[in-house]
Design a protein around this motif. Structure first.
Motif, short mmCIF file in Angstrom:
data_model
loop_
_atom_site.label_atom_id
_atom_site.label_comp_id
_atom_site.label_asym_id
_atom_site.label_seq_id
_atom_site.Cartn_x
_atom_site.Cartn_y
_atom_site.Cartn_z
N ALA A 104 0.85 -1.13 -0.07
CA ALA A 104 0.05 0.10 0.08
C ALA A 104 0.90 1.27 -0.11
O ALA A 104 1.85 1.31 0.64
N PRO A 105 0.80 2.14 -0.81
CA PRO A 105 -0.36 2.37 -1.59
C PRO A 105 -0.53 1.83 -3.00
O PRO A 105 -1.53 2.11 -3.74
N THR A 106 0.51 0.86 -3.54
CA THR A 106 0.75 0.61 -4.81
C THR A 106 -0.26 -0.67 -5.27
O THR A 106 -0.63 -0.53 -6.29
N GLY A 107 -0.56 -1.48 -4.47
CA GLY A 107 -1.41 -2.54 -4.57
C GLY A 107 -0.78 -3.50 -5.23
O GLY A 107 -1.35 -4.73 -5.66
N VAL A 108 0.57 -3.45 -5.69
CA VAL A 108 1.35 -4.48 -6.26
C VAL A 108 1.83 -5.57 -4.99
O VAL A 108 2.13 -5.30 -3.94
N ALA A 109 1.64 -6.90 -5.57
CA ALA A 109 2.07 -7.95 -4.52
C ALA A 109 3.04 -8.82 -5.17
O ALA A 109 3.38 -8.93 -6.22
N LEU A 110 4.03 -9.48 -4.05
CA LEU A 110 4.88 -10.45 -4.45
C LEU A 110 4.28 -11.85 -4.29
O LEU A 110 3.30 -11.92 -3.39
N PRO A 111 4.42 -12.84 -5.09
CA PRO A 111 4.04 -13.95 -4.86
C PRO A 111 4.53 -14.64 -3.68
O PRO A 111 5.52 -14.32 -3.17
N ARG A 112 3.99 -15.80 -3.17
CA ARG A 112 4.38 -16.37 -2.03
C ARG A 112 5.68 -16.92 -2.06
O ARG A 112 6.42 -17.21 -1.07
N ALA A 113 6.08 -17.60 -3.28
CA ALA A 113 7.47 -18.18 -3.45
C ALA A 113 8.65 -16.95 -2.96
O ALA A 113 9.59 -17.69 -2.55
N ALA A 114 8.41 -15.90 -3.66
CA ALA A 114 9.28 -14.89 -3.31
C ALA A 114 9.50 -14.43 -1.70
O ALA A 114 10.48 -14.37 -1.12
N ILE A 115 8.10 -14.57 -0.94
CA ILE A 115 8.28 -14.14 0.45
C ILE A 115 8.93 -15.42 1.16
O ILE A 115 9.96 -15.19 1.87
N ALA A 116 8.73 -16.64 0.57
CA ALA A 116 9.35 -17.80 1.08
C ALA A 116 10.70 -17.95 0.86
O ALA A 116 11.54 -18.00 1.95
N ALA A 117 11.36 -17.46 -0.16
CA ALA A 117 12.52 -17.35 -0.44
C ALA A 117 13.15 -16.17 0.44
O ALA A 117 14.28 -16.61 1.03
#
Length: 350
Positions: free
Chosen positions: A154-167
């Motif tokens: 926020a405020p962009t609305g752009v998301a990272l995929p779960r795989a990127a968070i996991a890494a």
């Protein structure tokens, strides 16, 4: 009178929330509220809970924690609840972020984060988003004690995929990674399923957006027991009853109403995609959103001018007078009719 202020108060620049107008008839697309009424089951549970208002609420919010645990696949003692996700974040800053090395978070993100850093004396450094306004996990390979990401941001609305968070979590096993998922239900992938494998992950969510309960103020965190224990110690040293009985009853019922959740979420996602197409057709650059809002700018117009012009015509959107994003508008996805009126008014302004 400021002569009675503590030294800390003199240093604070409080968070400024979106306008909550007193005037009727405005189209309110500025605070990312759900445009649809809450679950009827939640409203019925709240009404029923009024019979117990003479009693203190359950200080452990047992039924609500069990409902959250059942939905997210964790144990109830791996769930912490609070008075909105902002309070959960505040307790997180107090309980888990008192370190000499800095907390790292993006330069463009939820503006409450630096406010809490000042309030609780947490040293921090911002990590710039890339030119596409996206988080690059590799940029967090720098000294720090913890990482805080809003996903979708926020405020962009752009998301990272779960795989990127996991890494990212695996790459920094000795740092706490906090993922603020206030908007995750609108198309992004939650990191909640990673909690069982990572003791350095805390996931924070809210019922304000996807469950249409902004007025009830319910947020929660998911993490392994030592993290939750730290949050509970802070909470019970501050306020043993942060969630009233009506909030606990309504929130638990809302979580259980999958049919309402699925139907309204689908409507909001469909409206977001249509709104994105309409804004693009008007010449706006629209970031790829997985939230219940879009972040857009028009190359031929200042963001402040567009926001002011819309307000004059009865439509509120959010504008941030900040570096890199001063020409963007954050527009909440409203009903189909509200979005259509917005587009019609923007066509006039352009």
């Amino acid at each position: 009178m400021s002569r009675f202020w503590s030294p800390l108060v003199h240093t604070l620049s409080p968070y400024v929330p979106g306008e909550q107008p007193k005037r009727d008839g405005l189209i309110k697309l500025n605070t990312n509220e759900n445009p649809y009424p809450p679950s009827p089951r939640a409203l019925a549970a709240i009404a029923s809970a009024t019979e117990r208002l003479r009693l203190y609420p359950d200080p452990h919010a047992t039924a609500l924690r069990e409902a959250i645990a059942a939905r997210t696949g964790v144990a109830p003692d791996e769930v912490f609840v609070g008075n909105g996700s902002d309070e959960v974040l505040a307790h997180t800053f107090q309980a888990l972020l008192k370190h000499d090395a800095p907390l790292l978070f993006p330069d463009i993100t939820y503006s409450f984060y630096p406010v809490y850093c000042r309030l609780y004396g947490v040293h921090h450094e911002v990590v710039p988003l890339d030119d596409a306004m996206q988080i690059q996990p590799a940029d967090y390979r720098r000294p720090g004690s913890a990482i805080l990401l809003c996903n979708p941001n926020a405020p962009t609305g752009v998301a990272l995929p779960r795989a990127a968070i996991a890494a990212l979590i695996a790459e920094h096993p000795d740092r706490l990674v906090i993922v603020d998922e206030a908007y995750v239900d609108f198309g992004a992938e939650s990191a909640a399923s990673l909690v069982k494998r990572h003791d350095n992950l805390l996931v924070i969510q809210t019922l304000s957006k996807s469950r249409a309960l902004a007025g009830l103020r319910v947020g929660f965190a998911i993490g392994q027991r030592p993290l939750i224990d730290a949050l509970e110690r802070v909470k019970d040293s501050f306020n043993s009853y942060p969630l009233d009985g009506l909030a606990q009853a309504g929130a638990a019922a809302a979580i259980a109403d999958d049919a309402w959740f699925t139907e309204t979420r689908g409507r909001i996602i469909a409206s977001r995609e249509k709104l994105t197409e309409s804004l693009t057709a008007l010449g706006f650059d629209v970031l790829p959103s997985q939230a219940n809002f879009v972040f857009a700018r028009h190359p031929g117009h200042r963001g402040a001018d567009l926001a002011a012009g819309l307000r004059e015509r009865g439509v509120l959107v959010r504008h941030f007078q900040k570096p890199r994003i001063a020409d963007f508008l954050r527009i909440t996805v409203g009903t189909e009719d509200e979005c259509s009126q917005l587009i019609a008014l923007l066509r006039e302004l352009l």
